[in-house]
Design a protein around this motif. Structure first.
Motif: not given
Length: 165
Positions: A28-31, A42-44, A81-88, A112-114
């Motif tokens: 999330v922190g890379d968007m 974004a960096i993916v 957005p505060g959970n920057k380390d969450r991986v999607l 279910d995130a968009t």
């Protein structure tokens, strides 16, 4: 190693970018949305589906930049957005036409995130950054019957990989 660079200026181009980015993982922190520049970036970590066809289980991921220009607004659902380390895991990118050439670009993620981008027109670029690494993990997509048993996100034991996978 061949790096990939794609530009998308219409819906058909965007479908190609979407197919190349299917199963990319992103923190999330890379968007980010940069309203002063009308840009979302974004960096993916893109799974290289083109080299995954062999029997030798030599899979790889590539660090890839994705940007959308002419973005008027950005909204998200199911993201903190505060959970920057969450991986999607990126499932798909679509375009919902508005008054031509404007519309909405929607990035669909696991869980279910968009992210929805209101755009003047489609103007996107996907570019491999040259950093690649091997992974033992090949993304799997459950059958329709399996997806029904796993709930609305479709995630079960084979959820998104860690960002470094």
């Amino acid at each position: 190693m061949t790096t990939l660079k794609l530009l998308a200026l219409d819906e058909e181009d965007l479908q190609v970018v979407s197919s190349q980015l299917q199963d990319a993982v992103v923190r999330v922190g890379d968007m980010t949305y940069l309203p002063s520049q009308n840009r979302f970036a974004a960096i993916v970590n893109r799974f290289d589906w083109q080299s995954a066809g062999g029997d030798d289980n030599r899979y790889r991921r590539l660090r890839t930049a994705l940007r959308f220009d002419r973005v008027l607004a950005a909204r998200h659902k199911g993201l903190a957005p505060g959970n920057k380390d969450r991986v999607l895991s990126l499932l798909a990118i679509s375009f919902e036409a508005g008054e031509s050439p404007s519309g909405k670009v929607v990035l669909y993620f696991s869980g279910d995130a968009t992210v929805q981008l209101d755009v003047e027109c489609i103007e996107a670029e996907m570019r491999d950054l040259g950093i690649a690494w091997r992974t033992q993990n090949r993304p799997e997509h459950p059958s329709e019957a399996e997806a029904d048993t796993k709930g609305p996100s479709g995630e079960g034991a084979n959820g998104p990989e860690a960002a470094g996978a």
